[in-house]
Design an enzyme around this catalytic site. Structure first.
Site, PDB file in Angstrom:
ATOM      1  N   ASP A 126       0.857  -1.200   0.000  1.00  0.00           N
ATOM      2  CA  ASP A 126       0.000   0.000   0.000  1.00  0.00           C
ATOM      3  C   ASP A 126       0.883   1.237   0.000  1.00  0.00           C
ATOM      4  OD1 ASP A 126      -2.197  -1.626   0.288  1.00  0.00           O
ATOM      5  OD2 ASP A 126      -2.522  -1.164   2.406  1.00  0.00           O
ATOM      6  N   ARG A 176      -0.650  -0.483  -8.782  1.00  0.00           N
ATOM      7  CA  ARG A 176      -2.068  -0.219  -8.514  1.00  0.00           C
ATOM      8  C   ARG A 176      -2.189   1.291  -8.372  1.00  0.00           C
ATOM      9  NH1 ARG A 176      -3.465  -2.661  -3.209  1.00  0.00           N
ATOM     10  NH2 ARG A 176      -2.982  -0.690  -2.228  1.00  0.00           N
TER      11      ARG A 176
HETATM   12  P1  FDA Z   1     -13.709   9.564  -5.767  1.00  0.00           P
HETATM   13  O1  FDA Z   1     -13.336   9.871  -4.342  1.00  0.00           O
HETATM   14  O2  FDA Z   1     -13.707  10.677  -6.737  1.00  0.00           O
HETATM   15  O3  FDA Z   1     -15.098   8.839  -5.742  1.00  0.00           O
HETATM   16  C1  FDA Z   1     -15.838   8.521  -6.891  1.00  0.00           C
HETATM   17  C2  FDA Z   1     -17.200   8.076  -6.455  1.00  0.00           C
HETATM   18  O4  FDA Z   1     -17.081   6.785  -5.839  1.00  0.00           O
HETATM   19  C3  FDA Z   1     -17.818   8.973  -5.376  1.00  0.00           C
HETATM   20  O5  FDA Z   1     -18.601   9.984  -5.936  1.00  0.00           O
HETATM   21  C4  FDA Z   1     -18.625   8.020  -4.570  1.00  0.00           C
HETATM   22  O6  FDA Z   1     -19.899   7.887  -5.137  1.00  0.00           O
HETATM   23  C5  FDA Z   1     -17.884   6.708  -4.691  1.00  0.00           C
HETATM   24  N1  FDA Z   1     -17.036   6.491  -3.500  1.00  0.00           N
HETATM   25  C6  FDA Z   1     -15.724   6.754  -3.400  1.00  0.00           C
HETATM   26  N2  FDA Z   1     -15.255   6.408  -2.186  1.00  0.00           N
HETATM   27  C7  FDA Z   1     -16.313   5.935  -1.523  1.00  0.00           C
HETATM   28  C8  FDA Z   1     -16.486   5.434  -0.218  1.00  0.00           C
HETATM   29  N3  FDA Z   1     -15.484   5.349   0.658  1.00  0.00           N
HETATM   30  N4  FDA Z   1     -17.742   5.038   0.124  1.00  0.00           N
HETATM   31  C9  FDA Z   1     -18.773   5.111  -0.743  1.00  0.00           C
HETATM   32  N5  FDA Z   1     -18.664   5.571  -1.989  1.00  0.00           N
HETATM   33  C10 FDA Z   1     -17.456   5.989  -2.367  1.00  0.00           C
HETATM   34  N6  FDA Z   1      -5.197   5.233  -1.133  1.00  0.00           N
HETATM   35  C11 FDA Z   1      -3.912   5.437  -0.739  1.00  0.00           C
HETATM   36  O7  FDA Z   1      -3.531   6.580  -0.507  1.00  0.00           O
HETATM   37  N7  FDA Z   1      -3.066   4.364  -0.607  1.00  0.00           N
HETATM   38  C12 FDA Z   1      -3.428   3.086  -0.904  1.00  0.00           C
HETATM   39  O8  FDA Z   1      -2.637   2.150  -0.785  1.00  0.00           O
HETATM   40  C13 FDA Z   1      -4.770   2.869  -1.363  1.00  0.00           C
HETATM   41  N8  FDA Z   1      -5.209   1.626  -1.725  1.00  0.00           N
HETATM   42  C14 FDA Z   1      -6.455   1.486  -2.302  1.00  0.00           C
HETATM   43  C15 FDA Z   1      -6.824   0.236  -2.816  1.00  0.00           C
HETATM   44  C16 FDA Z   1      -8.069   0.107  -3.447  1.00  0.00           C
HETATM   45  C17 FDA Z   1      -8.452  -1.233  -4.032  1.00  0.00           C
HETATM   46  C18 FDA Z   1      -8.947   1.229  -3.561  1.00  0.00           C
HETATM   47  C19 FDA Z   1     -10.262   1.109  -4.255  1.00  0.00           C
HETATM   48  C20 FDA Z   1      -8.562   2.431  -3.026  1.00  0.00           C
HETATM   49  C21 FDA Z   1      -7.347   2.582  -2.381  1.00  0.00           C
HETATM   50  N9  FDA Z   1      -6.955   3.819  -1.865  1.00  0.00           N
HETATM   51  C22 FDA Z   1      -5.654   3.982  -1.447  1.00  0.00           C
HETATM   52  C23 FDA Z   1      -7.946   4.918  -1.685  1.00  0.00           C
HETATM   53  C24 FDA Z   1      -7.914   5.910  -2.835  1.00  0.00           C
HETATM   54  O9  FDA Z   1      -6.745   6.693  -2.794  1.00  0.00           O
HETATM   55  C25 FDA Z   1      -9.123   6.850  -2.762  1.00  0.00           C
HETATM   56  O10 FDA Z   1      -9.066   7.599  -1.574  1.00  0.00           O
HETATM   57  C26 FDA Z   1     -10.466   6.152  -2.807  1.00  0.00           C
HETATM   58  O11 FDA Z   1     -10.460   5.105  -3.729  1.00  0.00           O
HETATM   59  C27 FDA Z   1     -11.605   7.149  -3.167  1.00  0.00           C
HETATM   60  O12 FDA Z   1     -11.373   7.692  -4.428  1.00  0.00           O
HETATM   61  P2  FDA Z   1     -12.114   7.170  -5.765  1.00  0.00           P
HETATM   62  O13 FDA Z   1     -11.031   6.799  -6.716  1.00  0.00           O
HETATM   63  O14 FDA Z   1     -13.041   6.095  -5.480  1.00  0.00           O
HETATM   64  O15 FDA Z   1     -12.759   8.455  -6.383  1.00  0.00           O
END
Ligand code: FDA
Length: 303
Positions: A126, A176
Site C-alpha cells: 500500500d 495499482r
Molecule cells: P472519488 O473519491 O472521486 O469517488 C468517486 C465516487 O465513488 C464517489 O462519488 C462516490 O460515489 C464513490 N465512493 C468513493 N469512495 C467511496 C467510499 N469510501 N464510500 C462510498 N462511496 C465511495 N489510497 C492510498 O492513498 N493508498 C493506498 O494504498 C490505497 N489503496 C487502495 C486500494 C483500493 C483497491 C482502492 C479502491 C482504493 C485505495 N486507496 C488507497 C484509496 C484511494 O486513494 C481513494 O481515496 C479512494 O479510492 C476514493 O477515491 P475514488 O477513486 O473512489 O474516487
C-alpha cells in the site's frame, strides 16, 4: 476534519469502544477476523469478483508486533490456497516495522512474497502518506529485483508520480493506481478533482500501453465509474481486451458495479479489509464520501 480525526490519538483510543461504531464499520469490512474476510471473498468469487486482503494496522510501537502481522498473513495465504480462492494480499510497510527497522520489514515482506508465489498469489505494498513515498518506492524496487509477484500502489494526486512511473517501468512493475487518500499539501499534490482525475487518466493511458507491450501489470483502483469508462476506452483504443484490464474497488462500495464490470469481462477484485485496528483506515473511508458519516451516525440511533 475526518482526516484530522483519523490521526487523533484521543479519538483513536475512545471511538472504537462504542458498539455502534463497530456496527458502522460493517459498511466497509465484513468483520474483524480472517474468517470473516475469507467468507466474504468466497461470496465475491461466486460473482466473478476476486479479492485482495488487507489486515488493518499502521505504525507499530514495537518491532515484535511485525512478526505477529507477518504470521497472520502467512496463515491467511495458506487458508486462501486451501479454500481455492483467488485472493492476493496488500499490506502497509509500517505494519511490518518499516519505521523501526527496514531490514526486518524487508525480511518479512520477502518471506510473504515467497509464500505468495508458492500459492500462486501476489503481495502488494500500500502507499501511505507522503513522508513514506520515496522510501516505499525504493523498498519496492529492491523487492521487485528478487520477486516477480510483487506490486506497489501509487497515488495519482502526487506531482511526483509520473516520474516514479517512468522510473518503475524499467523494472516491469505491477502498479495499482489510486487517486490518493491522505491530506497532502498543495505544494506536492493536486487537490481539485478535475486535476486528480486528469492525472489518473494520463497515468492510466501510459500504463495500459505498458500492459499491452508486456512491460507492466496495471490495476486501476477507483470507484469513479466515469473515470473507469474513460480508462477502459483508452485501453480498448490501444488494443487491450476487457480481460487484460484490471479494476479494484473496496469491499462494500459500488458492489453492483463490481459485479457488472466482472460480467463484462474485466478482471475485477474487491479489497477486503479485516482486523481490529480499523480506526484510521475507517476514518479515511468516511472522509472520501461524507454521506457515509450519516450512515455511521444512523447506527447510533435506536431505530
Ligand atoms: P472519488 O473519491 O472521486 O469517488 C468517486 C465516487 O465513488 C464517489 O462519488 C462516490 O460515489 C464513490 N465512493 C468513493 N469512495 C467511496 C467510499 N469510501 N464510500 C462510498 N462511496 C465511495 N489510497 C492510498 O492513498 N493508498 C493506498 O494504498 C490505497 N489503496 C487502495 C486500494 C483500493 C483497491 C482502492 C479502491 C482504493 C485505495 N486507496 C488507497 C484509496 C484511494 O486513494 C481513494 O481515496 C479512494 O479510492 C476514493 O477515491 P475514488 O477513486 O473512489 O474516487
Amino acid at each position: 476534519m475526518l482526516l484530522w480525526a483519523a490521526r487523533n490519538r484521543w479519538l483513536k483510543e475512545r471511538l472504537p469502544r462504542f458498539r455502534w461504531v463497530h456496527r458502522a464499520t460493517r459498511r466497509f469490512m465484513p468483520g474483524e477476523t480472517a474468517g470473516d474476510a475469507l467468507a466474504a471473498a468466497a461470496v465475491h468469487q461466486a460473482w466473478g469478483v476476486d479479492g485482495v486482503f488487507t489486515l488493518l494496522g499502521e505504525n507499530l510501537a514495537e518491532l515484535s508486533e511485525a512478526q505477529v502481522v507477518a504470521d497472520g498473513y502467512h496463515t491467511l495465504l495458506d487458508e486462501i490456497a486451501a479454500r481455492g480462492l483467488d485472493v492476493e494480499i496488500s499490506l502497509k510497510l509500517t505494519q511490518l516495522g518499516f519505521d523501526l527497522d527496514e531490514t526486518v520489514a524487508m525480511e518479512h515482506f520477502e518471506s510473504l512474497a515467497r509464500h505468495a508465489a508458492e500459492t500462486g498469489s501476489w503481495a502488494w505494498i500500500d502507499m501511505e502518506g507522503s513522508a513514506y513515498t520515496g522510501a516505499t518506492i525504493a523498498f519496492y524496487e529492491r523487492a521487485r529485483a528478487r520477486h516477480a509477484n510483487v506490486g506497489i500502489c501509487l497515488q495519482a494526486y502526487l506531482h511526483r508520480t509520473p516520474t516514479d512511473v517512468q522510473r518503475l517501468l524499467a523494472i516491469r512493475p505491477a502498479i495499482r493506481l489510486v487517486k490518493g487518500a491522505y491530506d497532502e499539501p498543495r505544494a506536492i499534490a493536486y487537490r481539485s478533482r478535475p486535476e486528480v482525475d486528469g492525472a489518473f487518466l494520463a497515468l492510466s493511458a501510459q500504463l495500459l500501453e505498458a500492459v499491452r507491450d508486456d512491460r507492466a501489470r496495471f490495476v486501476a483502483a477507483t470507484h469513479d465509474i466515469a473515470l473507469i469508462e474513460r480508462m477502459t476506452r483508452v485501453g480498448a483504443a490501444v488494443g487491450l481486451s476487457p480481460g487484460q484490464m484490471e479494476i479494484q474497488m473496496l469491499y462494500g462500495v459500488r458492489t453492483d458495479q463490481q459485479r457488472r464490470l466482472a460480467k463484462a469481462g474485466y478482471d475485477v477484485r474487491a479489497l477486503i479489509a479485516y482486523g481490529s485496528a480499523w480506526y484510521p483506515w475507517y476514518m479515511r473511508r468516511l472522509a472520501e464520501r461524507p454521506a457515509n458519516v450519516w450512515f455511521a451516525l444512523r447506527q447510533a440511533l435506536p431505530w
